[in-house]
Design a protein around this motif. Structure first.
Motif, short mmCIF file in Angstrom:
data_model
loop_
_atom_site.label_atom_id
_atom_site.label_comp_id
_atom_site.label_asym_id
_atom_site.label_seq_id
_atom_site.Cartn_x
_atom_site.Cartn_y
_atom_site.Cartn_z
N TYR A 42 0.74 -1.14 -0.01
CA TYR A 42 -0.16 -0.09 -0.24
C TYR A 42 0.84 1.15 -0.03
N SER A 46 0.98 3.73 -2.81
CA SER A 46 0.45 5.09 -3.03
C SER A 46 1.66 6.06 -3.27
N ALA A 72 -3.14 0.35 -4.70
CA ALA A 72 -3.19 0.85 -3.25
C ALA A 72 -4.55 0.79 -2.76
N GLN A 76 -5.43 -1.39 0.58
CA GLN A 76 -6.02 -0.67 1.78
C GLN A 76 -7.14 -1.56 2.42
#
Length: 99
Positions: A42, A46, A72, A76
């Motif tokens: 993640y 990101s 991402a 998440q």
């Protein structure tokens, strides 16, 4: 598994929180490793989105969603599910503390 240095720090931090809550057992190590790996992915995805933007130009010259954004978003979701299972979100922490 073999985790990068950043992953080791996340592992230690999360395992410490779980130990304080008395919800960590030996059987939870696989889920903790999945969380750490998802969290590192993640962060990486990101950072790529932050650097290149939500939209990128495809090889054909058309704007498309950055593939890193999908990674991402998925990682998440995975992290949130695992954190919920461990009781590390506000609502799940209340549930775990009542049991």
């Amino acid at each position: 598994g073999d985790l990068a240095e950043g992953g080791k720090a996340v592992w230690i931090d999360t395992a410490t929180k779980l130990a304080k809550m008395r919800v960590m057992s030996d059987a939870d190590t696989a889920a903790l490793e999945m969380y750490v790996r998802s969290w590192i992915r993640y962060l990486d995805a990101s950072a790529k989105v932050d650097k290149t933007g939500i939209l990128i130009v495809s090889p054909n010259g058309y704007p498309i969603q950055n593939p890193a954004l999908a990674v991402a978003n998925k990682t998440q979701e995975q992290c949130l599910k695992i954190l919920t299972e461990f009781g590390l979100t506000p609502s799940s922490r209340t549930r775990v503390n009542r049991e």
